[in-house]
Design an enzyme around this catalytic site. Structure first.
Site, PDB file in Angstrom:
ATOM      1  N   GLY A  54       0.774  -1.026   0.024  1.00 26.71           N
ATOM      2  CA  GLY A  54      -0.168  -0.010  -0.063  1.00 26.71           C
ATOM      3  C   GLY A  54       0.804   1.323  -0.067  1.00 26.71           C
ATOM      4  O   GLY A  54       2.041   1.381   0.101  1.00 26.71           O
ATOM      5  N   CYS A  81       5.242  -6.340   1.369  1.00 26.25           N
ATOM      6  CA  CYS A  81       5.571  -5.039   1.536  1.00 26.25           C
ATOM      7  C   CYS A  81       5.109  -4.191   2.849  1.00 26.25           C
ATOM      8  O   CYS A  81       5.316  -4.523   3.793  1.00 26.25           O
ATOM      9  CB  CYS A  81       5.255  -3.948   0.235  1.00 26.25           C
ATOM     10  SG  CYS A  81       6.121  -2.525   0.070  1.00 26.25           S
ATOM     11  N   TYR A  82       3.885  -3.374   2.377  1.00 27.23           N
ATOM     12  CA  TYR A  82       3.242  -2.740   3.583  1.00 27.23           C
ATOM     13  C   TYR A  82       2.694  -3.692   4.483  1.00 27.23           C
ATOM     14  O   TYR A  82       2.830  -3.708   5.682  1.00 27.23           O
ATOM     15  CB  TYR A  82       2.050  -1.733   3.040  1.00 27.23           C
ATOM     16  CG  TYR A  82       1.402  -0.967   4.266  1.00 27.23           C
ATOM     17  CD1 TYR A  82       1.945   0.112   4.862  1.00 27.23           C
ATOM     18  CD2 TYR A  82       0.169  -1.670   4.612  1.00 27.23           C
ATOM     19  CE1 TYR A  82       1.346   0.610   5.959  1.00 27.23           C
ATOM     20  CE2 TYR A  82      -0.463  -0.885   5.838  1.00 27.23           C
ATOM     21  CZ  TYR A  82       0.232   0.177   6.273  1.00 27.23           C
ATOM     22  OH  TYR A  82      -0.354   0.783   7.403  1.00 27.23           O
ATOM     23  N   ASP A 226     -16.674  -9.786 -23.320  1.00 27.71           N
ATOM     24  CA  ASP A 226     -17.368 -10.356 -22.075  1.00 27.71           C
ATOM     25  C   ASP A 226     -18.899 -10.702 -22.204  1.00 27.71           C
ATOM     26  O   ASP A 226     -19.143 -12.067 -21.778  1.00 27.71           O
ATOM     27  CB  ASP A 226     -17.421  -8.951 -21.033  1.00 27.71           C
ATOM     28  CG  ASP A 226     -16.166  -8.376 -20.732  1.00 27.71           C
ATOM     29  OD1 ASP A 226     -15.214  -9.111 -20.821  1.00 27.71           O
ATOM     30  OD2 ASP A 226     -16.131  -7.333 -20.440  1.00 27.71           O
ATOM     31  N   LYS A 369     -10.369 -10.329 -16.273  1.00 26.74           N
ATOM     32  CA  LYS A 369     -10.453 -10.329 -17.813  1.00 26.74           C
ATOM     33  C   LYS A 369      -9.863 -11.500 -18.323  1.00 26.74           C
ATOM     34  O   LYS A 369     -10.169 -12.417 -19.456  1.00 26.74           O
ATOM     35  CB  LYS A 369      -9.971  -9.410 -18.374  1.00 26.74           C
ATOM     36  CG  LYS A 369     -10.062  -8.809 -19.713  1.00 26.74           C
ATOM     37  CD  LYS A 369     -11.435  -8.243 -19.972  1.00 26.74           C
ATOM     38  CE  LYS A 369     -11.626  -7.913 -21.523  1.00 26.74           C
ATOM     39  NZ  LYS A 369     -12.944  -7.138 -21.582  1.00 26.74           N
TER      40      LYS A 369
END
Ligand code: XMP
Length: 513
Positions: A54, A81-82, A226, A369
Site C-alpha cells: 500500500g 511490502c506494507y 465479456d 479479464k
C-alpha cells in the site's frame, strides 16, 4: 466450495494484481478491505491470507491496520511490502523510517535455509518499492533474506505459518515472484491448485442452472468478449433457453455483427435476434456534436431498441425473466469500494427501465479479464471474439469527432479495419490494449495524382495499458505507421491525411470523446 485466499487490500492497485497472480497459481482469491474483522475472516474460513502492499507508512496516523485478532485465527498468512511491515509491527517487531528506501530492481540475497525461497537461487532479482524497512523481526520469525536497503527482506515463522516479504512478488520484475507465491500457497499453506478452467466453468454452469431453472433467459450481445463469454456459459448451462439480441447501431466495427450472429446461430444454435437499427440511430444523432449528448442519445436509443425486443418476447410475463450481464470481478470490487470516478458516462444495459423487471444473471462476476478469455477459448468461441480489444458502448459514435453521419461512420469503419488489419499482421494486436482509428470531422486540403483533394484526416490511436485507468501511447514502428498511412489513403475513399496520436492517459483519455 472452492478454497479461497483472501487478499487484504491496503490501498493502491497492488491487491488486484496479487489476486490475479494467486489465480494464476490456480487458487481462487478474493479482495477484502483492510477493515475486515476477525469474526468476518473466521466466518469466511479462507485457506490463506495475503496482506497487500500500500502507499502508506505504518507510522502515519491513522495508518491502515489489521484487526490483530486475525493473526490468532491460525490461518497461513503472507505479508507483502506494507503488509509485511504491518505484520512486523503488530506482532512485536520493529519498523524503522530509514528514509533511504529502495525502488525498482534490487538484488535479494538468501541467508540460510528458507521454506519460502527453497526453490530459488541464493541470489535473485526482486522488485522493491519502500521507504520504511523492517528493522527487527518479531519473536518466532527467522530472517531468511536481505537486500542492501532491507536487512529483513524476508522473514518466516514456519510454526505459525506466517511469512513476510518486503519485495513485490506479484510484479513481473521479481524474477522468482510467481514461484514464491505458488510455494506459499501450495506447499506452506497447503492449498490445492484446483482453480482451473474446468472448475470455473463447472461452478458457473451449476450456479446459472440453480438460478434460472427452466425459465427463459435473454442476453444482449455487444460484439465484445465479456457478453459473448457470458452468453456461451449460459448456453453451456441451459442451452436453448437463451435468446441473444444484437442491436446493430450502425456504429459497430467491421464484420462485428455478422461474426457474432454466425457464432451464436451456426455454432451454438440458439435463437438470435439481429436488430438492424442503424437508420434510427443516425436519425437520432442528426445535428448533434456534443460528446456527452451523443453518448446519451446512443445509450437511450439502445435501451429503446432492446426494450422493444424484450416486450415483443413478452418479458416479465410469458417471456424471459432473466437477463445476462457480463459484469467482471474488477467491476464488482470497484463498485464496492465506491471510489471509481466516472469521467465519462459509460452506457450499459444496466440502465433498463424498471418495469421490464429482469433478474440479472452474472456468470463472470468472479472472473478477471484474462480468465474470461481462457474460459471463452475453452468454450469454443473464435479467437477473434475472445481476443477482441475493448470497444466503447457508443462505438464509432465517440470516435467521430463532430456530427455522426452514415457516410462518416462508413469511412471510419473501413479505416479502422485497415488499422486493425495492419496491427494484426505486425503481431501487435494482443499486446496493445487498444488500436483503432479516429475521424475528426474536419477536412483538409491534399493533392493526389494531379488533382486537389479536400477530405478527412484519420488519426491512428494505439495504447498500451493494464486496466484502462492509465495508458501509454504505443511506440509503433515507423514502417508500420507508414504502411497504415499508405493503405488508409489508397483504400479508404474520403481520407487524404493520416496523423498519429502521441498522448498518454493522463492527460488524454483513450477515446477522443
Ligand atoms: P477512456 O476513453 O475514458 O476509456 O480512457 C477507458 C476505457 O473505457 C472504454 N470506454 C467505454 N466502454 N462504454 C464502454 O463500455 C463507454 O461508453 C466507454 N467509453 C470508453 C474505452 O474504450 C477504454 O477501453
Amino acid at each position: 466450495m472452492t478454497a479461497t485466499v483472501l487478499v487484504v487490500d491496503f490501498g493502491a492497485q497492488y491487491a488486484q494484481l496479487i489476486a490475479r497472480r494467486v489465480r494464476e497459481a490456480h487458487v481462487y482469491s478474493e479482495i477484502v478491505p483492510a477493515t475486515i474483522t476477525a469474526a468476518e475472516v473466521a466466518r469466511r474460513a479462507p485457506a490463506a491470507l495475503i496482506l497487500s502492499g500500500g502507499p502508506r507508512s505504518v507510522y502515519e496516523t491513522p495508518a491502515p491496520s489489521l484487526d490483530p485478532e486475525i493473526y490468532e485465527l491460525g490461518i497461513p498468512t503472507l505479508g507483502i511490502c506494507y503488509g509485511a511491515q504491518l505484520m512486523a509491527q503488530q506482532l512485536g517487531g520493529e519498523v524503522a523510517r530509514t528514509g533511504a528506501g529502495e525502488y525498482g530492481r534490487t538484488e535479494l540475497e538468501r541467508r540460510g535455509p528458507s521454506s519460502l525461497l527453497a526453490e530459488q537461487p541464493e541470489r535473485s532479482t526482486c522488485w522493491m518499492s519502500h521507504g520504511d524497512a523492517i528493522a527487527r523481526a518479531p519473536e518466532g520469525f527467522v530472517v531468511t533474506a536481505a537486500t542492501p536497503g532491507a536487512p529483513v527482506a524476508v522473514m518466516e515463522d514456519d510454526a505459525r505459518r506466517r511469512y513476510a516479504v518486503q519485495f513485490h512478488p506479484e510484479v513481473v520484475h521479481s524474477e522468482f515472484g510467481q514461484e514464491m507465491l505458488a510455494r506459499f500457497l501450495h506447499h506452506l499453506a497447503g492449498v490445492a491448485p484446483t482453480w482451473t478452467n474446468t472448475s470455473i466453468i463447472d461452478e458457473a454452469v451449476e450456479s446459472v442452472r440453480a438460478q434460472v431453472g427452466a425459465e427463459r433467459v435473454l442476453c444482449a450481445l455487444s460484439g465484445g468478449v465479456d457478453s459473448a463469454v457470458a452468453a456461451a456459459l449460459v448456453i453451456r448451462a441451459v442451452g436453448r433457453q437463451l435468446t441473444c439480441v444484437f442491436v446493430d447501431t450502425g456504429l459497430m466495427r467491421e464484420n462485428e455483427g455478422e461474426q457474432i450472429e454466425a457464432t451464436f446461430t451456426r455454432q451454438f444454435g440458439v435463437d438470435f435476434i439481429h436488430v438492424r437499427a442503424a437508420e434510427r440511430f443516425f436519425a437520432a444523432l442528426e445535428g448533434v456534436e456534443d460528446p456527452e449528448a451523443k453518448r446519451k442519445i446512443i445509450g437511450e436509443r439502445f435501451i429503446r431498441e432492446f426494450e422493444a425486443v424484450a416486450r415483443e418476447l413478452g418479458a416479465g410475463g410469458a417471456g424471459p425473466r432473466f437477463l445476462v450481464q457480463g459484469t467482471l470481478y474488477p467491476d464488482v470490487i470497484e463498485s464496492g469500494s465506491g471510489h471509481a470516478a466516472t469521467i465519462k458516462s459509460h452506457h450499459n444495459v444496466g440502465g433498463l427501465p424498471e418495469d421490464l423487471d429482469f433478474e440479472l444473471v452474472e456468470p463472470l462476476r468472479r472472473l478477471f479479464k484474462d480468465e474470461v478469455r481462457t474460459v471463452g477459448t475453452e468454450l469454443g468461441l473464435p479467437e477473434e471474439i475472445v481476443w477482441r480489444q475493448p470497444f466503447p458502448g457508443p462505438g464509432l459514435g465517440v470516435r467521430i469527432i463532430g456530427e455522426v453521419t452514415p457516410e462518416r461512420a462508413e469511412i471510419l469503419r473501413r479505416a479502422d479495419a485497415v488499422v486493425v488489419d495492419e496491427i494484426r499482421r505486425a503481431g501487435l494486436y494482443r499486446e496493445l490494449w487498444q488500436s483503432f482509428a479516429v475521424l475528426p470531422a474536419v477536412r483538409t486540403v491534399g493533392v493526389m495524382g494531379d488533382g486537389r483533394t479536400y477530405a478527412y484526416p484519420i488519426v491512428i490511436r494505439a495504447v498500451t495499458s493494464d486496466d484502462a485507468m492509465t495508458a501509454d501511447w504505443a511506440r509503433l514502428p515507423y514502417d508500420l505507421v507508414e504502411r497504415i498511412a499508405n493503405r488508409l489513403i489508397r483504400e479508404v475513399e474520403g481520407v487524404n491525411r493520416v496523423a498519429l496520436d502521441v498522448t498518454s492517459k493522463p492527460p488524454g483519455t483513450i477515446e477522443w470523446e
